[in-house]
Scaffold this active site. Structure first.
Site, mmCIF file in Angstrom:
data_model
loop_
_atom_site.group_PDB
_atom_site.id
_atom_site.type_symbol
_atom_site.label_atom_id
_atom_site.label_comp_id
_atom_site.label_asym_id
_atom_site.label_seq_id
_atom_site.Cartn_x
_atom_site.Cartn_y
_atom_site.Cartn_z
ATOM 1 N N GLN A 154 41.702 30.326 48.546
ATOM 2 C CA GLN A 154 42.508 30.129 47.347
ATOM 3 C C GLN A 154 43.455 28.948 47.458
ATOM 4 O O GLN A 154 43.955 28.444 46.444
ATOM 5 C CB GLN A 154 43.323 31.382 47.056
ATOM 6 C CG GLN A 154 44.452 31.629 48.058
ATOM 7 C CD GLN A 154 45.198 32.914 47.829
ATOM 8 O OE1 GLN A 154 44.645 33.992 47.999
ATOM 9 N NE2 GLN A 154 46.464 32.813 47.425
ATOM 10 N N CYS A 160 45.024 35.036 44.149
ATOM 11 C CA CYS A 160 44.292 36.031 44.932
ATOM 12 C C CYS A 160 43.681 37.106 44.056
ATOM 13 O O CYS A 160 42.621 37.663 44.386
ATOM 14 C CB CYS A 160 45.176 36.643 46.012
ATOM 15 S SG CYS A 160 46.720 37.362 45.396
ATOM 16 N N HIS A 293 49.706 40.832 47.652
ATOM 17 C CA HIS A 293 48.462 40.094 47.857
ATOM 18 C C HIS A 293 47.263 40.978 47.527
ATOM 19 O O HIS A 293 47.189 42.127 47.961
ATOM 20 C CB HIS A 293 48.384 39.626 49.312
ATOM 21 C CG HIS A 293 47.203 38.763 49.624
ATOM 22 N ND1 HIS A 293 46.941 37.582 48.953
ATOM 23 C CD2 HIS A 293 46.209 38.896 50.543
ATOM 24 C CE1 HIS A 293 45.846 37.026 49.458
ATOM 25 N NE2 HIS A 293 45.380 37.803 50.419
ATOM 26 N N ASN A 314 39.123 38.624 52.563
ATOM 27 C CA ASN A 314 40.328 37.927 52.143
ATOM 28 C C ASN A 314 39.949 36.627 51.436
ATOM 29 O O ASN A 314 38.767 36.268 51.368
ATOM 30 C CB ASN A 314 41.207 37.647 53.375
ATOM 31 C CG ASN A 314 42.682 37.526 53.030
ATOM 32 O OD1 ASN A 314 43.048 37.313 51.868
ATOM 33 N ND2 ASN A 314 43.537 37.642 54.026
#
Length: 366
Positions: A154, A160, A293, A314
């Site tokens: 990102q 995110c 997050h 992630n």
């Protein structure tokens, strides 16, 4: 600024410096005593190699030297954390964040704590509520079924939520259609008007955009730039979803049941330095429930040492975890480790009805 204010400021700065100096001295004394202190030259070599690997360059005079001091502090943390006698369940390592302070990392890559209770949400579904008599797989890893695309990055755009939603939609589409189509996070940054581009936002709005838009484009047609731009008019609808639903909150079994059928978007607290530099093993370190997050749960299992874990995809690139994939403690209780049970969202396709499958649609090993 008055004289008293100046004196107070100097006192604060001196205290911060003294604490930092004392911490460094304590580290060096302990390291020298135990024979694991890195020399200044070795840290300099590592810094230079790390800078080349992560394409780091600094334009301002003195910035490289400033970043080296921060790098050394983070390296000391990594070396100390990985000492066998500390008995940590995970290891940490250098990644692209190694020249950032904790405050800088939080400002650049995490949102302020998101109040998920203030977010407009769909009704909680019973689709993945606990079901009497159902036996779930002991281990699930959607990578083995080709339902997890490459790890993306990102950057400093706080998008995110887009990456977490896209990963879940990509996964469900692969499960349903058999085709892995990588989708566009950038479209969500540019075109989801209820969220604010690279500003923190709500994942329900992200999913709702895909439903209302009639689908989402591919990332090769609409590639990621990491900055908010004008929404393209000629975007395609490569993959469609019917709706989106939530997993019952604070329920480990419900999330496990959902992940046995498809990848699921979740929100966690990711501010911990041990999480930031996570490399391998299961993260069981200190964290709270600040929910700053979004990531995607792509599986679960149990480590060889008996620790149950969630498998996370992630959006910090491949240098985090193992190729961008990490593990976090499961069966922690309450809100879950780092708040992972607070808010879980997954996409729905009309022709995909796992609630009628009685476990036959799950992917894993008994």
């Amino acid at each position: 600024m008055g004289l008293c204010q100046v004196e107070n400021l100097l006192a604060i700065l001196f205290t911060v410096y003294a604490v930092s100096f004392a911490s460094t001295v304590e580290y060096e004394e302990r390291a020298a005593r135990e024979g694991w202190l890195r020399s200044e030259q070795e840290m300099k070599w590592l810094y230079e190699e790390w800078g080349v690997e992560h394409d780091k360059s600094y334009s301002e005079q003195g910035e490289k030297e400033k970043r080296f001091e921060i790098f050394k502090e983070n390296l000391r943390f990594i070396d100390d954390h990985n000492r066998p006698e500390n008995n940590h369940t995970s290891t940490v390592g250098l990644n692209q964040f190694a020249d950032l302070t904790d405050e800088e990392f939080g400002a650049l890559y995490l949102s302020a704590p998101i109040n998920v209770s203030a977010e407009p949400s769909p009704p909680v579904t019973s689709r993945y509520a606990p079901k009497a008599g159902q036996v779930l797989p002991h281990t699930v890893d959607w990578r083995t079924w080709g339902a997890v695309s490459r790890v993306k990055n990102q950057g400093t755009c706080e998008s995110c939520r887009a990456f977490a939603a896209v990963a879940a939609i990509e996964g469900l589409n692969k499960i349903v259609s058999g085709n892995m189509v990588t989708l566009s996070e950038q479209e969500l940054v540019d075109c989801d008007q209820r969220n604010r581009g690279c500003q923190p936002g709500f994942i329900y709005y992200t999913y709702d955009y895909v439903v209302r838009n009639g689908g989402i484009d591919t990332d090769w047609r609409y590639p990621y730039t990491g900055v908010q731009g004008m929404c393209r008019r000629n975007r395609a609808r490569a993959v469609k979803i019917t709706s989106y639903e939530t997993v019952p909150s604070y329920n480990e079994y419900a999330l496990r049941r959902a992940v046995a059928y498809q990848p699921v978007s979740v929100i966690i607290e990711a501010h911990s330095r041990a999480f930031r530099f996570h490399r391998s093993g299961v993260f069981t370190g200190e964290c709270g429930t600040r929910t700053d997050h979004f990531v995607t749960v792509i599986g679960y299992g149990r480590e060889y040492n008996g620790i149950d874990y969630w498998l996370l995809k992630n959006s910090w690139g491949p240098s985090w975890g193992q190729g961008g994939i990490g593990k976090i403690q499961r069966n922690f209780g309450g809100a879950g480790k780092c708040g992972i049970l607070i808010q879980s969202v997954y996409p729905v396709m009309r022709w995909w009805a796992p609630s009628d499958a009685d476990g036959e649609g799950t992917r894993g090993s008994e």
